[in-house]
Write an enzyme that holds these catalytic residues in place. Structure first.
Site, PDB file in Angstrom:
ATOM      1  N   ARG A 150       0.746  -1.360  -0.075  1.00  0.00           N
ATOM      2  CA  ARG A 150       0.042   0.062   0.026  1.00  0.00           C
ATOM      3  C   ARG A 150       0.970   1.198   0.062  1.00  0.00           C
ATOM      4  NH1 ARG A 150      -2.801  -3.373   3.559  1.00  0.00           N
ATOM      5  NH2 ARG A 150      -5.038  -3.717   2.834  1.00  0.00           N
ATOM      6  N   ASP A 171       9.256  -6.498  -5.659  1.00  0.00           N
ATOM      7  CA  ASP A 171       8.634  -7.341  -4.659  1.00  0.00           C
ATOM      8  C   ASP A 171       8.437  -8.618  -5.434  1.00  0.00           C
ATOM      9  OD1 ASP A 171       6.762  -8.106  -2.809  1.00  0.00           O
ATOM     10  OD2 ASP A 171       6.156  -6.157  -2.432  1.00  0.00           O
ATOM     11  N   CYS A 229      11.814   4.332   5.545  1.00  0.00           N
ATOM     12  CA  CYS A 229      10.669   4.640   6.299  1.00  0.00           C
ATOM     13  C   CYS A 229       9.758   3.401   6.693  1.00  0.00           C
ATOM     14  CB  CYS A 229       9.755   5.754   5.438  1.00  0.00           C
ATOM     15  SG  CYS A 229      10.503   7.235   5.436  1.00  0.00           S
ATOM     16  N   ARG A 231      10.979  -0.356   8.273  1.00  0.00           N
ATOM     17  CA  ARG A 231      11.416  -0.772   9.675  1.00  0.00           C
ATOM     18  C   ARG A 231      12.764  -1.142   9.532  1.00  0.00           C
ATOM     19  NH1 ARG A 231       7.033  -0.135  11.103  1.00  0.00           N
ATOM     20  NH2 ARG A 231       5.703  -1.422  12.204  1.00  0.00           N
ATOM     21  N   ASP A 255      14.429   7.015   8.777  1.00  0.00           N
ATOM     22  CA  ASP A 255      13.282   7.209   9.936  1.00  0.00           C
ATOM     23  C   ASP A 255      13.137   6.156  11.046  1.00  0.00           C
ATOM     24  OD1 ASP A 255      10.999   8.592  10.763  1.00  0.00           O
ATOM     25  OD2 ASP A 255       9.758   6.941  10.251  1.00  0.00           O
ATOM     26  N   GLU A 260      15.855   1.041  18.736  1.00  0.00           N
ATOM     27  CA  GLU A 260      15.047   2.302  18.954  1.00  0.00           C
ATOM     28  C   GLU A 260      14.690   2.587  20.342  1.00  0.00           C
ATOM     29  OE1 GLU A 260      11.640   2.618  16.276  1.00  0.00           O
ATOM     30  OE2 GLU A 260      12.875   2.556  14.459  1.00  0.00           O
ATOM     31  N   HIS A 279      11.237   7.685  13.705  1.00  0.00           N
ATOM     32  CA  HIS A 279      10.012   6.579  13.349  1.00  0.00           C
ATOM     33  C   HIS A 279       8.912   7.402  13.681  1.00  0.00           C
ATOM     34  CE1 HIS A 279       8.965   2.307  13.659  1.00  0.00           C
ATOM     35  NE2 HIS A 279       8.113   2.787  12.873  1.00  0.00           N
TER      36      HIS A 279
END
Length: 318
Positions: A150, A171, A229, A231, A255, A260, A279
């Protein structure tokens, strides 16, 4: 009307979603959930980014479901939940997908236009240095997407329709004809990595951990930029730091991190050609509100005895 659930909200969510849950269910709030005397009676957990394993939900014998605020579920021990017959559902799509896509494109533009450096020229009275600098273009750039779910499709629309960029995607889980139907060229990972701008949009799994490592970074062009952006853990951060330091690639926007928050002295911190954020690509007002309301809707469905449409472990029901 369904049953009234006892919902333990481990990570704070948007007030609109929290209010919706409170209106129909009993709630253990995120502020002091560990010490709440009702914890063992919990029937639904709401989680965002905190680690969630059997050490927590194993002490909840009445637990029916874990509802993830967002799409990625690498912080949840799904096999352990399945063994206990606990459903795990997420809340992908909606405004969160567009928010993360906008965050990725923001990173692209900030790197190409060298926004941080241009700001410094003005603040540090280095105005005349501007003539020695050539900024990059997203318009008509060759953009490569790793993953084509998406969020990647939103990025493709923004970059393609908005900037006239030429989009390709890797992909292995999406048929090539489906990628072409979206106006995007399917390519191998090696070919995608040869493009001007590479943006990562794949979940973290054992198959994608360190997907981008020294060899893959070596396939990129010296003028290229990399944006992640999705994982942390998909990009080997030490290898990325070396590629940025050596000039193997021009820049990176990160990001998400393997750990983390990242440790003090992280190798990316001292690099001026690396743009970092904590993040927050999907943390917009609309995105957070939409996901929180979707979480509330999933809980309501569970309370009615329905199977969530986004159930990730149907074997838990067997």
């Amino acid at each position: 009307m369904g049953s009234r659930e006892l919902v333990c909200i481990i990570d704070p969510i948007h007030p609109a979603g929290a209010e919706s849950i409170v209106s129909s269910h009993d709630v253990i709030g995120a502020e002091a959930w560990r010490s709440d005397p009702r914890l063992a009676e919990t029937s639904v957990i709401v989680i965002r980014t905190s680690p969630l394993g059997d050490d927590i939900f194993g002490a909840m014998p009445r637990l029916k479901a874990i509802v993830k605020h967002g799409a990625g579920v690498d912080n949840i021990d799904i096999p352990a939940a399945t063994r206990r017959g606990v459903m795990v559902a997420n809340t992908p799509g909606g405004n969160n997908s567009t928010a993360v896509a906008e965050g990725a494109v923001t990173m692209m533009l900030a790197l190409l236009r060298r926004v941080r450096e241009m700001d410094a020229l003005v603040r540090e009275n280095r105005w005349e240095e501007r003539w020695a600098i050539r900024l990059g273009d997203l318009t008509q750039a060759k953009v490569g997407l790793i993953g084509f779910g998406r969020i990647a499709r939103c990025v493709a629309r923004i970059c393609g329709a908005g900037f006239g960029a030429e989009i390709a995607a890797f992909d292995p889980m999406v048929p090539g004809e489906d990628i072409r139907a979206a106006g995007v060229e399917p390519m191998t990972l090696a070919d995608v990595l040869k493009r001007d701008v590479i943006s990562i949009h794949t979940p973290l799994t054992e198959g994608t951990r360190n997907l981008i490592d020294t060899v893959e970074l070596g396939l990129m062009q010296p003028h290229a930029i990399l944006v992640n952006c999705s994982r942390g853990g998909i990009v080997n951060e030490a290898a990325l730091a070396e590629a940025l330091r050596s000039g193997q690639i021009a820049g990176a926007g990160i990001d998400v991190f393997d750990a983390e928050p990242p440790a003090v002295g992280h190798p990316l911190f001292g690099l001026s050609n690396c743009l970092l954020s904590p993040h927050v690509a999907g943390v917009t007002e609309a995105g957070m509100k939409d996901m929180a309301l979707n979480v509330a809707a999933v809980i309501d469905a569970i309370s009615r005895g329905e199977t969530p449409a986004t159930l990730l472990n149907p074997e838990a029901l067997q």
